[in-house]
Motif scaffolding. Structure first.
Motif, PDB file in Angstrom:
ATOM      1  N   LYS A 251      -3.748 -10.384  10.283  1.00 16.27           N
ATOM      2  CA  LYS A 251      -4.530 -11.550   9.473  1.00 16.27           C
ATOM      3  C   LYS A 251      -3.646 -12.472   8.807  1.00 16.27           C
ATOM      4  CE  LYS A 251      -7.828 -10.725   6.156  1.00 16.27           C
ATOM      5  NZ  LYS A 251      -8.732  -9.857   5.441  1.00 16.27           N
TER       6      LYS A 251
ATOM      7  N   GLY B  29      -0.204  -2.984   4.348  1.00 16.85           N
ATOM      8  CA  GLY B  29      -1.206  -1.736   4.452  1.00 16.85           C
ATOM      9  C   GLY B  29      -0.264  -0.669   4.198  1.00 16.85           C
ATOM     10  N   SER B  30      -1.325   0.414   3.735  1.00 20.08           N
ATOM     11  CA  SER B  30      -0.656   1.886   3.459  1.00 20.08           C
ATOM     12  C   SER B  30       0.330   2.302   4.728  1.00 20.08           C
ATOM     13  CB  SER B  30      -1.716   2.966   3.181  1.00 20.08           C
ATOM     14  OG  SER B  30      -2.198   2.406   2.064  1.00 20.08           O
TER      15      SER B  30
ATOM     16  N   VAL C  93      -0.072  -4.361   8.983  1.00 24.29           N
ATOM     17  CA  VAL C  93      -0.186  -2.905   9.032  1.00 24.29           C
ATOM     18  C   VAL C  93       0.418  -2.340  10.069  1.00 24.29           C
ATOM     19  CG1 VAL C  93      -2.380  -3.386   8.314  1.00 24.29           C
ATOM     20  CG2 VAL C  93      -2.292  -3.185  10.868  1.00 24.29           C
TER      21      VAL C  93
ATOM     22  N   ARG D 111      -8.362 -13.262  11.553  1.00 21.04           N
ATOM     23  CA  ARG D 111      -7.507 -12.432  12.156  1.00 21.04           C
ATOM     24  C   ARG D 111      -6.900 -13.058  13.426  1.00 21.04           C
ATOM     25  NH1 ARG D 111     -11.204  -7.405  14.285  1.00 21.04           N
ATOM     26  NH2 ARG D 111      -9.503  -7.188  15.876  1.00 21.04           N
TER      27      ARG D 111
ATOM     28  N   GLY E 258       0.768  -1.207   0.075  1.00 19.04           N
ATOM     29  CA  GLY E 258      -0.004  -0.064   0.022  1.00 19.04           C
ATOM     30  C   GLY E 258       0.647   1.169   0.048  1.00 19.04           C
ATOM     31  N   SER E 259       0.030   2.391  -0.215  1.00 16.34           N
ATOM     32  CA  SER E 259       0.933   3.504  -0.385  1.00 16.34           C
ATOM     33  C   SER E 259       1.493   4.133   0.862  1.00 16.34           C
ATOM     34  CB  SER E 259      -0.154   4.667  -0.783  1.00 16.34           C
ATOM     35  OG  SER E 259      -1.369   4.576   0.020  1.00 16.34           O
TER      36      SER E 259
ATOM     37  N   ARG F 226      -5.711  -7.527  19.534  1.00 17.54           N
ATOM     38  CA  ARG F 226      -5.854  -5.883  19.242  1.00 17.54           C
ATOM     39  C   ARG F 226      -6.982  -5.249  19.987  1.00 17.54           C
ATOM     40  NH1 ARG F 226      -6.458  -4.752  13.209  1.00 17.54           N
ATOM     41  NH2 ARG F 226      -5.481  -3.000  13.766  1.00 17.54           N
TER      42      ARG F 226
ATOM     43  N   THR G 228      -1.414 -10.160   6.357  1.00 20.05           N
ATOM     44  CA  THR G 228      -1.660  -8.890   6.144  1.00 20.05           C
ATOM     45  C   THR G 228      -0.891  -8.405   7.404  1.00 20.05           C
ATOM     46  OG1 THR G 228      -3.813  -9.255   5.373  1.00 20.05           O
ATOM     47  CG2 THR G 228      -3.519  -7.213   6.135  1.00 20.05           C
TER      48      THR G 228
ATOM     49  N   ASN H 207      -0.570  -8.856   1.976  1.00 22.37           N
ATOM     50  CA  ASN H 207      -0.935  -7.521   1.788  1.00 22.37           C
ATOM     51  C   ASN H 207       0.006  -6.552   2.670  1.00 22.37           C
ATOM     52  OD1 ASN H 207      -2.806  -7.797  -0.164  1.00 22.37           O
ATOM     53  ND2 ASN H 207      -4.414  -8.439   1.522  1.00 22.37           N
TER      54      ASN H 207
HETATM   55  C1  LIG Z   1      -3.796  -3.729   3.823  1.00 16.31           C
HETATM   56  C2  LIG Z   1      -4.819  -3.892   2.680  1.00 16.31           C
HETATM   57  C3  LIG Z   1      -4.254  -4.222   1.177  1.00 16.31           C
HETATM   58  C4  LIG Z   1      -6.033  -4.603   3.230  1.00 16.31           C
HETATM   59  O1  LIG Z   1      -5.505  -5.908   3.492  1.00 16.31           O
HETATM   60  P1  LIG Z   1      -6.705  -6.891   3.770  1.00 16.31           P
HETATM   61  O2  LIG Z   1      -5.908  -8.567   4.013  1.00 16.31           O
HETATM   62  O3  LIG Z   1      -7.851  -7.016   2.773  1.00 16.31           O
HETATM   63  O4  LIG Z   1      -7.296  -6.575   5.246  1.00 16.31           O
HETATM   64  P2  LIG Z   1      -8.254  -6.152   5.883  1.00 16.31           P
HETATM   65  O5  LIG Z   1      -9.018  -5.039   4.904  1.00 16.31           O
HETATM   66  O6  LIG Z   1      -9.275  -7.125   6.161  1.00 16.31           O
HETATM   67  O7  LIG Z   1      -8.043  -5.371   7.093  1.00 16.31           O
HETATM   68  C5  LIG Z   1      -7.414  -6.123   8.170  1.00 16.31           C
HETATM   69  C6  LIG Z   1      -7.173  -5.231   9.565  1.00 16.31           C
HETATM   70  O8  LIG Z   1      -6.299  -4.164   9.167  1.00 16.31           O
HETATM   71  C7  LIG Z   1      -6.726  -2.812   9.266  1.00 16.31           C
HETATM   72  N1  LIG Z   1      -6.029  -1.860   8.273  1.00 16.31           N
HETATM   73  C8  LIG Z   1      -6.227  -2.166   6.949  1.00 16.31           C
HETATM   74  N2  LIG Z   1      -5.310  -1.356   6.467  1.00 16.31           N
HETATM   75  C9  LIG Z   1      -4.834  -0.648   7.242  1.00 16.31           C
HETATM   76  C10 LIG Z   1      -3.559   0.239   7.300  1.00 16.31           C
HETATM   77  N3  LIG Z   1      -3.179   0.572   6.016  1.00 16.31           N
HETATM   78  N4  LIG Z   1      -3.216   0.715   8.637  1.00 16.31           N
HETATM   79  C11 LIG Z   1      -3.792   0.296   9.699  1.00 16.31           C
HETATM   80  N5  LIG Z   1      -4.576  -0.504   9.722  1.00 16.31           N
HETATM   81  C12 LIG Z   1      -5.172  -1.121   8.713  1.00 16.31           C
HETATM   82  C13 LIG Z   1      -8.222  -2.936   9.042  1.00 16.31           C
HETATM   83  O9  LIG Z   1      -8.810  -2.102   9.747  1.00 16.31           O
HETATM   84  C14 LIG Z   1      -8.528  -4.237   9.900  1.00 16.31           C
HETATM   85  O10 LIG Z   1      -8.659  -4.011  11.105  1.00 16.31           O
HETATM   86  P3  LIG Z   1      -9.754  -4.871  12.049  1.00 16.31           P
HETATM   87  O11 LIG Z   1      -9.335  -6.315  12.033  1.00 16.31           O
HETATM   88  O12 LIG Z   1      -9.402  -4.429  13.452  1.00 16.31           O
HETATM   89  O13 LIG Z   1     -11.106  -4.423  11.447  1.00 16.31           O
HETATM   90  C15 LIG Z   1      -5.401  -2.461   2.418  1.00 16.31           C
HETATM   91  O14 LIG Z   1      -6.048  -1.964   3.883  1.00 16.31           O
HETATM   92  C16 LIG Z   1      -4.412  -1.389   2.080  1.00 16.31           C
HETATM   93  O15 LIG Z   1      -3.817  -0.913   3.039  1.00 16.31           O
HETATM   94  N6  LIG Z   1      -4.408  -1.290   0.961  1.00 16.31           N
HETATM   95  C17 LIG Z   1      -3.554  -0.259   0.132  1.00 16.31           C
HETATM   96  C18 LIG Z   1      -4.249   0.394  -0.865  1.00 16.31           C
HETATM   97  C19 LIG Z   1      -3.481   1.688  -1.266  1.00 16.31           C
HETATM   98  O16 LIG Z   1      -2.529   1.962  -1.152  1.00 16.31           O
HETATM   99  N7  LIG Z   1      -4.423   2.531  -2.018  1.00 16.31           N
HETATM  100  C20 LIG Z   1      -3.899   3.802  -2.333  1.00 16.31           C
HETATM  101  C21 LIG Z   1      -4.703   4.110  -3.713  1.00 16.31           C
HETATM  102  S1  LIG Z   1      -4.139   5.553  -4.426  1.00 16.31           S
END
Ligand SMILES: CC(C)(COP(=O)(O)OP(=O)(O)OC[C@H]1O[C@@H](n2cnc3c(N)ncnc32)[C@H](O)[C@@H]1OP(=O)(O)O)[C@@H](O)C(=O)NCCC(=O)NCCS
Ligand SMILES: CC(=O)OC[C@H](N)C(=O)O
Length: 220
Positions: free
Chosen positions: A169, A145-146, A161, A174, A127-128, A178, A159, A143
């Motif tokens: 995850k 996370g951003s 973050v 999960r 992520g970004s 947390r 996953t 994954n």
């Molecule tokens: C991490 C990501 C890829 C999702 O992965 P996933 O495996 O589907 O994870 P989920 O969405 O199920 O999230 C799992 C947990 O992490 C948390 N989480 C997700 N992204 C997060 C982040 N960047 N920072 C902190 N927590 C984050 C969610 O809130 C969730 O918490 P919870 O279990 O307490 O509800 C996505 O959130 C992300 O960050 N994508 C990047 C997209 C991007 O950069 N976009 C920019 C476009 S310009």
């Protein structure tokens, strides 16, 4: 080098709902331009034309905002969306079908020599703003996370973050303790509860002492 051309473009359509036509993708996606420049730079690097390779890489950085060191190895169908601020270090190895957003650093910690940048598995999304620092592996289908700062090995299907990055995850489940931010423990209320219990105990002790005893009444 050119055999990847079509699959590079298809990767954009697979990952970006904003992509409209092949013409638009070829001419406006800086991630693609950086990857194509990297393929040329990497082939020169492998033939020990280090400085020419570096010049191409720096020119590409100037044009796209994406810096991929010519030594980095990238797999098929890498997609770099938006791209500005992406840095990919010399000893990085990227698998197939990796997606990287703007502001990602795949870097070193500054403490290692030789292999000092991460190895990214297949089908990983970063992520970004995320920073992955060190010579460990990020497992397949994971994954990041951003804005995460990842400093340790990441197993497959995870996953990660936060800063420092933690696994939240794994294999779709999960993990970890947390905090639920809507139900945070309140130490002050806990303390008052304890005090109330003590007061109730003391009250009942006092009541017992005040009860009339044989031969007299203590309340007198
Ligand atoms: C991490 C990501 C890829 C999702 O992965 P996933 O495996 O589907 O994870 P989920 O969405 O199920 O999230 C799992 C947990 O992490 C948390 N989480 C997700 N992204 C997060 C982040 N960047 N920072 C902190 N927590 C984050 C969610 O809130 C969730 O918490 P919870 O279990 O307490 O509800 C996505 O959130 C992300 O960050 N994508 C990047 C997209 C991007 O950069 N976009 C920019 C476009 S310009
Ligand atoms: C800004 C942003 O979310 O980019 C992600 C992707 N290009 C999309 O348009 O969904």
């Amino acid at each position: 080098m050119f055999r990847h051309f079509h699959s590079d473009i298809n990767a954009v359509f697979e990952n970006d709902p904003a992509a409209r036509s092949r013409f638009e993708v070829v001419f406006t996606y800086s991630g693609l331009h950086a990857i194509w420049a990297h393929r040329i730079a990497h082939s020169l690097y492998r033939n020990k034309w280090y400085t020419v390779a570096r010049i191409i890489s720096q020119f590409s950085r100037f044009m796209t905002g994406i810096e991929i060191h010519p030594g980095a190895t990238i797999g098929s169908r890498l997609f770099i969306d938006h791209g500005m601020g992406v840095v990919i270090g010399e000893t990085c190895e990227l698998g197939d079908d990796v997606v990287i957003y703007q502001g990602v650093t795949l870097g070193g910690t500054g403490k290692e020599k030789g292999k000092r940048h991460p190895t990214i598995g297949n089908s990983v999304v970063i992520g970004s703003g995320a920073k992955v620092l060190g010579s460990f592996k990020v497992g397949d289908n994971s994954n990041i996370g951003s804005n995460a700062v990842v400093l340790r090995e990441v197993p497959d299907n995870s996953t990660v973050v936060g800063n420092p990055g933690r696994i939240v995850k794994r294999n779709g489940e999960r993990v970890g303790d947390r905090l639920d931010h809507k139900q945070l423990p309140d130490p002050v209320i806990e303390m008052f509860r304890e005090m109330q219990k003590e007061i109730d105990g003391l009250k009942s002790e006092l009541e017992k002492l005040r009860e009339p005893v044989a031969g007299g009444d203590l309340r007198k």
